[in-house]
Motif scaffolding. Structure first.
Motif, PDB file in Angstrom:
ATOM      1  N   SER A 207      -2.247  17.424  -3.154  1.00  0.00           N
ATOM      2  CA  SER A 207      -1.632  18.756  -3.124  1.00  0.00           C
ATOM      3  C   SER A 207      -0.135  18.723  -3.427  1.00  0.00           C
ATOM      4  N   GLY A 208       0.444  17.515  -3.453  1.00  0.00           N
ATOM      5  CA  GLY A 208       1.881  17.397  -3.699  1.00  0.00           C
ATOM      6  C   GLY A 208       2.740  17.659  -2.485  1.00  0.00           C
ATOM      7  N   ASN A 209       2.127  17.787  -1.311  1.00  0.00           N
ATOM      8  CA  ASN A 209       2.882  18.063  -0.087  1.00  0.00           C
ATOM      9  C   ASN A 209       3.283  16.757   0.600  1.00  0.00           C
ATOM     10  N   THR A 210       4.167  16.025  -0.077  1.00  0.00           N
ATOM     11  CA  THR A 210       4.614  14.742   0.456  1.00  0.00           C
ATOM     12  C   THR A 210       6.142  14.656   0.463  1.00  0.00           C
ATOM     13  N   LEU A 211       6.639  13.892   1.422  1.00  0.00           N
ATOM     14  CA  LEU A 211       8.066  13.587   1.539  1.00  0.00           C
ATOM     15  C   LEU A 211       8.245  12.089   1.304  1.00  0.00           C
ATOM     16  N   SER A 212       9.492  11.651   1.190  1.00  0.00           N
ATOM     17  CA  SER A 212       9.744  10.231   0.932  1.00  0.00           C
ATOM     18  C   SER A 212      10.274   9.538   2.193  1.00  0.00           C
ATOM     19  N   ALA A 213      10.852   8.367   2.009  1.00  0.00           N
ATOM     20  CA  ALA A 213      11.304   7.542   3.135  1.00  0.00           C
ATOM     21  C   ALA A 213      12.778   7.194   3.012  1.00  0.00           C
ATOM     22  N   PRO A 214      13.691   8.191   3.008  1.00  0.00           N
ATOM     23  CA  PRO A 214      15.111   7.868   2.866  1.00  0.00           C
ATOM     24  C   PRO A 214      15.671   7.016   3.992  1.00  0.00           C
ATOM     25  N   TYR A 215      14.996   6.991   5.157  1.00  0.00           N
ATOM     26  CA  TYR A 215      15.515   6.151   6.251  1.00  0.00           C
ATOM     27  C   TYR A 215      15.597   4.691   5.837  1.00  0.00           C
ATOM     28  N   ASN A 216      14.737   4.277   4.894  1.00  0.00           N
ATOM     29  CA  ASN A 216      14.775   2.889   4.427  1.00  0.00           C
ATOM     30  C   ASN A 216      16.004   2.600   3.576  1.00  0.00           C
ATOM     31  N   GLY A 217      16.717   3.649   3.125  1.00  0.00           N
ATOM     32  CA  GLY A 217      17.938   3.439   2.364  1.00  0.00           C
ATOM     33  C   GLY A 217      19.194   3.608   3.207  1.00  0.00           C
ATOM     34  N   ALA A 218      19.026   3.984   4.480  1.00  0.00           N
ATOM     35  CA  ALA A 218      20.165   4.055   5.405  1.00  0.00           C
ATOM     36  C   ALA A 218      20.632   2.631   5.708  1.00  0.00           C
ATOM     37  N   PRO A 219      21.812   2.465   6.284  1.00  0.00           N
ATOM     38  CA  PRO A 219      22.254   1.116   6.640  1.00  0.00           C
ATOM     39  C   PRO A 219      21.199   0.403   7.481  1.00  0.00           C
ATOM     40  N   ALA A 220      20.997  -0.870   7.208  1.00  0.00           N
ATOM     41  CA  ALA A 220      19.974  -1.639   7.917  1.00  0.00           C
ATOM     42  C   ALA A 220      20.183  -1.546   9.423  1.00  0.00           C
ATOM     43  N   SER A 221      19.121  -1.282  10.143  1.00  0.00           N
ATOM     44  CA  SER A 221      19.067  -1.161  11.608  1.00  0.00           C
ATOM     45  C   SER A 221      19.626   0.154  12.139  1.00  0.00           C
ATOM     46  N   TRP A 222      20.179   1.029  11.264  1.00  0.00           N
ATOM     47  CA  TRP A 222      20.757   2.297  11.736  1.00  0.00           C
ATOM     48  C   TRP A 222      19.739   3.165  12.459  1.00  0.00           C
ATOM     49  N   SER A 223      18.594   3.390  11.831  1.00  0.00           N
ATOM     50  CA  SER A 223      17.667   4.379  12.378  1.00  0.00           C
ATOM     51  C   SER A 223      16.967   3.908  13.646  1.00  0.00           C
TER      52      SER A 223
ATOM     53  N   ILE B 240       4.013  15.774   4.664  1.00  0.00           N
ATOM     54  CA  ILE B 240       4.130  14.554   5.461  1.00  0.00           C
ATOM     55  C   ILE B 240       4.762  13.452   4.612  1.00  0.00           C
ATOM     56  N   PRO B 241       5.500  12.533   5.215  1.00  0.00           N
ATOM     57  CA  PRO B 241       6.037  11.403   4.457  1.00  0.00           C
ATOM     58  C   PRO B 241       4.921  10.487   3.965  1.00  0.00           C
ATOM     59  N   VAL B 242       4.972  10.131   2.696  1.00  0.00           N
ATOM     60  CA  VAL B 242       4.045   9.170   2.093  1.00  0.00           C
ATOM     61  C   VAL B 242       4.888   8.223   1.240  1.00  0.00           C
ATOM     62  N   PHE B 243       4.785   6.934   1.478  1.00  0.00           N
ATOM     63  CA  PHE B 243       5.725   6.002   0.858  1.00  0.00           C
ATOM     64  C   PHE B 243       5.182   4.588   0.922  1.00  0.00           C
ATOM     65  N   VAL B 244       5.859   3.678   0.235  1.00  0.00           N
ATOM     66  CA  VAL B 244       5.540   2.250   0.327  1.00  0.00           C
ATOM     67  C   VAL B 244       6.370   1.661   1.463  1.00  0.00           C
ATOM     68  N   PRO B 245       5.725   1.170   2.519  1.00  0.00           N
ATOM     69  CA  PRO B 245       6.486   0.672   3.673  1.00  0.00           C
ATOM     70  C   PRO B 245       6.959  -0.773   3.524  1.00  0.00           C
ATOM     71  N   ASN B 246       6.155  -1.571   2.856  1.00  0.00           N
ATOM     72  CA  ASN B 246       6.449  -2.992   2.726  1.00  0.00           C
ATOM     73  C   ASN B 246       6.029  -3.492   1.352  1.00  0.00           C
ATOM     74  N   TYR B 247       6.677  -4.582   0.959  1.00  0.00           N
ATOM     75  CA  TYR B 247       6.374  -5.211  -0.323  1.00  0.00           C
ATOM     76  C   TYR B 247       6.124  -6.703  -0.111  1.00  0.00           C
TER      77      TYR B 247
ATOM     78  N   ASN C 212       0.864  -1.172   0.000  1.00  0.00           N
ATOM     79  CA  ASN C 212       0.000   0.000   0.000  1.00  0.00           C
ATOM     80  C   ASN C 212       0.907   1.231   0.000  1.00  0.00           C
ATOM     81  N   VAL C 213       0.327   2.394   0.098  1.00  0.00           N
ATOM     82  CA  VAL C 213       1.124   3.560   0.474  1.00  0.00           C
ATOM     83  C   VAL C 213       0.657   3.993   1.855  1.00  0.00           C
ATOM     84  N   GLU C 214       1.592   4.446   2.650  1.00  0.00           N
ATOM     85  CA  GLU C 214       1.292   4.894   4.004  1.00  0.00           C
ATOM     86  C   GLU C 214       1.837   6.298   4.205  1.00  0.00           C
ATOM     87  N   GLY C 215       1.336   6.929   5.210  1.00  0.00           N
ATOM     88  CA  GLY C 215       1.839   8.241   5.566  1.00  0.00           C
ATOM     89  C   GLY C 215       1.705   8.438   7.058  1.00  0.00           C
ATOM     90  N   TYR C 216       2.411   9.418   7.558  1.00  0.00           N
ATOM     91  CA  TYR C 216       2.312   9.684   9.000  1.00  0.00           C
ATOM     92  C   TYR C 216       2.561  11.152   9.298  1.00  0.00           C
TER      93      TYR C 216
END
Length: 478
Positions: free
Chosen positions: A424-440, A353-360, A129-133
């Motif tokens: 409205s286009g007021n969305t951010l992405s999820a770069p934390y998912n591209g950080a080293p695994a378990s970093w965040s 707000i961040p809006v992204f695909v959390p899981n696949y 899905n897409v999620e946001g928070y």
């Protein structure tokens, strides 16, 4: 992690099911099981399903299942940070290798920006899905605070407000909880006056924020992700960031620390106003369920969560669940903290707000070909049949990944609030998912939990230490 030797031949004897689906969203475990039963009733295909507990880390359980003789046919991958492990083990199928049939057409139609791909050519999953928070707020609470005729205007101006206005709002509401009086605040440059007395809901308030101190993913993964958006535009950019780019996160991470200090300084509790300390990281007092209860009981004005929390809130307070909206997580960014080259401004960051695909959903390359085909059929049915789409939208309270924001509505308030941000286009992405695994979460989040959320007061040197630790650990874990 490497593949076990049980592979193609394991499917020759009857395992008691035709496909096994591993679901990493504990929040919809019961609904997911019901959907699998509906699929079995419609098709005769036997589906074994497993969902983790809400808020649990799914990776250890999934690793164990992948090393068993009954490995999942379909399993969950949390974006790019988990993909390398399953690619290296040979478990994940590149769905672009499926070249015929309805499933292949569905894979080809996934928008490029929503694909699970590290190179733009492969495609390793179907989006859940897409999620946001953001900060969830109850419209009726705002009505009591500012007056029924002001709710829409207040919401719009909170969304557009500067961080400084947001900070003043938080502190003003906190003082009002203790001693209600008609105090004025400015939001987006406009003046609003708080009510002179408490109402039916606001009399329950004992703090400004409901916060899950025991759940490090909320401030490790999701809260820090907002700051990363000041420099990084995507998961891929985060994954490819060189040392200089990681070091350029310093200003944004200082802003993160300051914003987290604000949020965790004005805490609501189950039994009254709460403060940072050892109790605040206790799962029995400030876990996921407890924070939902605090918010649903109108003891807090804001609750930083995603649309996945809708069902949990509705389970406690169904009426409130119909009145919810998101306002952005704001941080005290300075213009020099913004290192993106796409024209993003401080104002844009603090109104999005961040809006992204959390899981696949990934298909297991290690199960027999016939089982893979059944997995394709299940995923196609889930996303295209009337029954499957009904479960996704109505029972899971998900926003379909292929939803048109101009025409789509979903039967829950938080989903529709996210769709408004998308439109409205007021969305951010999820770069934390591209950080080293378990970093965040497990590294930075754990340090925050153990060293700072247990500490009553933070200083400028604490902000500096948090930002430096986050950068140093990213560089060490690359």
């Amino acid at each position: 992690f490497s593949a076990s030797v049980f592979a193609q031949g394991a499917g020759e004897t009857d395992k008691g099911y035709d496909i096994y689906v591993y679901n990493s969203k504990g929040e919809n475990a019961a609904q997911f099981a019901a959907m699998c039963a509906a699929y079995e009733a419609e098709t005769g295909i036997r589906v074994k399903n497993f969902s983790i507990g809400s808020g649990q880390d799914h990776m250890e359980t999934l690793r164990s299942e992948m090393n068993s003789r009954q490995m999942p046919s379909i399993f969950s991958i949390q974006s790019l940070k988990e993909l390398p492990e399953w690619k290296q083990g040979g478990f994940v199928l590149d769905l672009n290798t499926v070249t015929s049939g309805d499933f292949a057409k569905m894979v080809a139609a996934i928008p490029q920006g929503l694909r699970l791909s590290s190179d733009g050519k492969t495609s390793y999953g179907i989006p859940y899905n897409v999620e946001g928070y953001g900060f969830i707020v109850d419209r009726d609470m705002l009505s009591e605070l500012f007056g029924p005729s002001k709710v829409d205007a207040v919401l719009l101006d909170i969304k557009a407000a500067t961080y400084e206005e947001w900070e003043t709002l938080v502190k003003t509401i906190d003082a009002w909880i203790t001693s209600p009086k008609a105090t004025s605040v400015k939001l987006n440059g406009k003046s609003y006056t708080l009510a002179s007395s408490k109402g039916k809901l606001s009399k329950n308030l004992n703090g400004v924020f409901a916060v899950m101190g025991a759940e490090k993913w909320t401030y490790g993964d999701h809260f820090i992700n907002v700051a990363l958006n000041a420099v990084l535009t995507s998961e891929t950019e985060a994954q490819e960031a060189d040392d200089a780019k990681v070091k350029s996160l310093k200003g944004a991470l200082l802003a993160y620390a300051k914003a987290l200090d604000l949020k965790t300084s004005y805490l609501a509790g189950l039994k009254g106003r709460a403060v940072r300390g050892q109790d605040f990281v206790s799962s029995s007092n400030f876990g996921y369920d407890q924070a939902v209860q605090i918010f649903a009981d109108s003891k807090a004005v804001f609750f930083k969560q995603g649309n996945w929390a809708f069902g949990n809130i509705a389970g406690v307070n169904p009426a409130q669940a119909e009145r919810l909206e998101f306002v952005p997580v704001k941080m005290p960014f300075q213009s020099q903290d913004i290192k993106r080259t796409d024209g993003t401004t401080v104002a844009k960051l603090n109104s999005s707000i961040p809006v992204f695909v959390p899981n696949y959903y990934a298909v297991n390359a290690m199960v027999p070909k016939a089982e893979q085909q059944k997995a394709f059929d299940f995923l196609y049915w889930m996303n295209n049949s009337d029954t499957g789409k009904k479960y996704i939208v109505e029972e899971f309270a998900f926003i379909p990944y292929n939803a048109d924001p101009e025409t789509t509505t979903v039967p829950n308030s938080l989903g529709n609030s996210i769709i408004d941000y998308m439109a409205s286009g007021n969305t951010l992405s999820a770069p934390y998912n591209g950080a080293p695994a378990s970093w965040s979460g497990d590294v930075v989040g754990l340090r925050i939990m153990e060293s700072y959320l247990t500490k009553r007061n933070w200083t400028a040197s604490d902000y500096e230490a948090i930002a430096n630790y986050a950068i140093d650990q990213w560089l060490a874990m690359k």
